[in-house]
Design a protein around this motif. Structure first.
Motif, PDB file in Angstrom:
ATOM      1  N   LYS A  80       0.823  -1.196   0.000  1.00 45.41           N
ATOM      2  CA  LYS A  80       0.000   0.000   0.000  1.00 45.41           C
ATOM      3  C   LYS A  80       0.865   1.257   0.000  1.00 45.41           C
ATOM      4  O   LYS A  80       0.693   2.146  -0.833  1.00 45.41           O
ATOM      5  N   MET A  81       1.799   1.330   0.946  1.00 42.19           N
ATOM      6  CA  MET A  81       2.604   2.532   1.057  1.00 42.19           C
ATOM      7  C   MET A  81       3.553   2.681  -0.115  1.00 42.19           C
ATOM      8  O   MET A  81       3.808   3.794  -0.579  1.00 42.19           O
ATOM      9  N   LEU A  82       4.079   1.549  -0.621  1.00 40.61           N
ATOM     10  CA  LEU A  82       4.976   1.652  -1.758  1.00 40.61           C
ATOM     11  C   LEU A  82       4.247   2.183  -2.974  1.00 40.61           C
ATOM     12  O   LEU A  82       4.728   3.091  -3.660  1.00 40.61           O
ATOM     13  N   SER A  83       3.068   1.647  -3.250  1.00 43.78           N
ATOM     14  CA  SER A  83       2.340   2.125  -4.427  1.00 43.78           C
ATOM     15  C   SER A  83       1.893   3.569  -4.225  1.00 43.78           C
ATOM     16  O   SER A  83       1.934   4.378  -5.159  1.00 43.78           O
ATOM     17  N   ALA A  84       1.515   3.910  -3.000  1.00 39.09           N
ATOM     18  CA  ALA A  84       1.118   5.295  -2.732  1.00 39.09           C
ATOM     19  C   ALA A  84       2.303   6.241  -2.918  1.00 39.09           C
ATOM     20  O   ALA A  84       2.175   7.307  -3.540  1.00 39.09           O
ATOM     21  N   THR A  85       3.455   5.827  -2.408  1.00 41.00           N
ATOM     22  CA  THR A  85       4.665   6.645  -2.552  1.00 41.00           C
ATOM     23  C   THR A  85       5.015   6.828  -4.025  1.00 41.00           C
ATOM     24  O   THR A  85       5.298   7.942  -4.478  1.00 41.00           O
ATOM     25  N   LEU A  86       4.960   5.717  -4.766  1.00 41.31           N
ATOM     26  CA  LEU A  86       5.301   5.781  -6.190  1.00 41.31           C
ATOM     27  C   LEU A  86       4.327   6.672  -6.953  1.00 41.31           C
ATOM     28  O   LEU A  86       4.724   7.434  -7.830  1.00 41.31           O
ATOM     29  N   ARG A  87       3.051   6.585  -6.595  1.00 43.35           N
ATOM     30  CA  ARG A  87       2.077   7.440  -7.267  1.00 43.35           C
ATOM     31  C   ARG A  87       2.351   8.912  -6.983  1.00 43.35           C
ATOM     32  O   ARG A  87       2.261   9.764  -7.863  1.00 43.35           O
ATOM     33  N   GLY A  88       2.716   9.184  -5.732  1.00 45.35           N
ATOM     34  CA  GLY A  88       3.042  10.556  -5.369  1.00 45.35           C
ATOM     35  C   GLY A  88       4.247  11.079  -6.141  1.00 45.35           C
ATOM     36  O   GLY A  88       4.228  12.193  -6.669  1.00 45.35           O
ATOM     37  N   LEU A  89       5.266  10.255  -6.235  1.00 42.09           N
ATOM     38  CA  LEU A  89       6.476  10.664  -6.947  1.00 42.09           C
ATOM     39  C   LEU A  89       6.203  10.816  -8.433  1.00 42.09           C
ATOM     40  O   LEU A  89       6.746  11.712  -9.085  1.00 42.09           O
ATOM     41  N   GLU A  90       5.352   9.932  -8.955  1.00 45.24           N
ATOM     42  CA  GLU A  90       4.990  10.032 -10.366  1.00 45.24           C
ATOM     43  C   GLU A  90       4.201  11.313 -10.616  1.00 45.24           C
ATOM     44  O   GLU A  90       4.445  12.038 -11.578  1.00 45.24           O
ATOM     45  N   ARG A  91       3.290  11.586  -9.702  1.00 46.19           N
ATOM     46  CA  ARG A  91       2.470  12.783  -9.818  1.00 46.19           C
ATOM     47  C   ARG A  91       3.327  14.049  -9.820  1.00 46.19           C
ATOM     48  O   ARG A  91       3.057  15.004 -10.550  1.00 46.19           O
ATOM     49  N   ASP A  92       4.376  14.045  -9.021  1.00 53.00           N
ATOM     50  CA  ASP A  92       5.248  15.215  -8.943  1.00 53.00           C
ATOM     51  C   ASP A  92       6.262  15.269 -10.084  1.00 53.00           C
ATOM     52  O   ASP A  92       7.110  16.157 -10.113  1.00 53.00           O
ATOM     53  N   GLY A  93       6.186  14.290 -10.996  1.00 56.50           N
ATOM     54  CA  GLY A  93       7.112  14.306 -12.127  1.00 56.50           C
ATOM     55  C   GLY A  93       8.523  13.871 -11.762  1.00 56.50           C
ATOM     56  O   GLY A  93       9.480  14.225 -12.450  1.00 56.50           O
ATOM     57  N   LEU A  94       8.661  13.095 -10.695  1.00 57.61           N
ATOM     58  CA  LEU A  94       9.989  12.683 -10.254  1.00 57.61           C
ATOM     59  C   LEU A  94      10.347  11.272 -10.708  1.00 57.61           C
ATOM     60  O   LEU A  94      11.528  10.960 -10.845  1.00 57.61           O
ATOM     61  N   VAL A  95       9.349  10.436 -10.911  1.00 55.74           N
ATOM     62  CA  VAL A  95       9.606   9.103 -11.444  1.00 55.74           C
ATOM     63  C   VAL A  95       8.635   8.813 -12.594  1.00 55.74           C
ATOM     64  O   VAL A  95       7.554   9.398 -12.682  1.00 55.74           O
ATOM     65  N   THR A  96       9.047   7.897 -13.464  1.00 57.28           N
ATOM     66  CA  THR A  96       8.177   7.445 -14.542  1.00 57.28           C
ATOM     67  C   THR A  96       7.715   6.023 -14.250  1.00 57.28           C
ATOM     68  O   THR A  96       8.413   5.256 -13.585  1.00 57.28           O
ATOM     69  N   ARG A  97       6.565   5.702 -14.772  1.00 60.50           N
ATOM     70  CA  ARG A  97       5.976   4.378 -14.582  1.00 60.50           C
ATOM     71  C   ARG A  97       5.741   3.787 -15.964  1.00 60.50           C
ATOM     72  O   ARG A  97       4.924   4.288 -16.735  1.00 60.50           O
TER      73      ARG A  97
END
Lengths: 133, 133
Positions: free
Chosen positions: A60-77
DNA sequence: CCGTATCCCTCCGGATACTG
DNA sequence: CAGTATCCGGAGGGATACGG
């Protein structure tokens, strides 16, 4: 630190800027973002690789963290629609740039962790002085 | 970022180090610590001066933040036992040193806040596509 | 003036179970 | 494999009132 930006008293009245900057600081301060960014600095990773490396994080927290980082333009999925599905996460340019100040902060923390922890110990000792002369 | 510290894969297995460093990162990430450190960079301030400058912080959170920073050895608390009492807060050496990487992070945030916010807007737009072709 | 104590509410974050 | 959904405890943080 540079004088020309947010640190100068002259523009501290511009509270809006502080508020906006704070949203970025909050992301740094949350429990898993930095760990994820650090792990991805070496290259892209899949969801469960990331989860295994960090170890004690919930899906849960990993996917939430990744979504947050993706949203901020810091990581790509990147989704590869195969069976089983494959999803790779990687740092964007912005993410790599963020790595610089975050690394500096991490180095500071690493260098001064002993000082901080001994300060904490001293403080705690001084304040639990139910037993003293 | 330097290769020799926590960022190197070789010592990532030393999870304890990451955990300890994380405690420092958490302090940076909390809602008021950075603001306080920034305000104190110009010199010592009294409690209500600090409170007035920050503006929207409650006494509870300000005193809690200050105690946390004091505990970590980042600020000093000087009481002048007069009437009315006077308490001054100032950065320690450690606090001033922390200002360097924190300032770098702040500058990054300030420089890239537009990129982050537009990324957020794009992400949000792409994910609220209940209305599309 | 400088806090602490209390109430209260929200959000974070873990465990577990289930879906595509 | 890569998530989402749900439940739940606890920490974070604001408002208010009170003490030194």
């Amino acid at each position: 630190m540079q004088e020309g930006t947010m640190t100068k008293p002259g523009n501290l009245h511009e509270t809006g800027g502080c508020q906006r900057v704070n949203t970025v600081l909050s992301r740094i301060g949350d429990k898993w973002s930095v760990q994820v960014i650090m792990r991805l600095s070496a290259g892209s990773l899949r969801f469960n690789e990331l989860k295994r490396e960090i170890g004690n994080v919930s899906q849960k927290m990993l996917s939430a963290t990744l979504r947050g980082l993706e949203r901020d333009g810091l990581v790509t999925r990147s989704v590869t629609p195969s069976v089983p599905p494959r999803v790779d996460y990687a740092l964007t340019d912005l993410g790599h740039q963020l790595l610089v100040p975050v690394g500096a902060l991490g180095d500071w923390a690493f260098a001064n962790i002993d000082a901080v922890e001994s300060a904490r110990a001293a403080f705690d000792a001084a304040h639990s002085d139910a037993a003293r002369a």
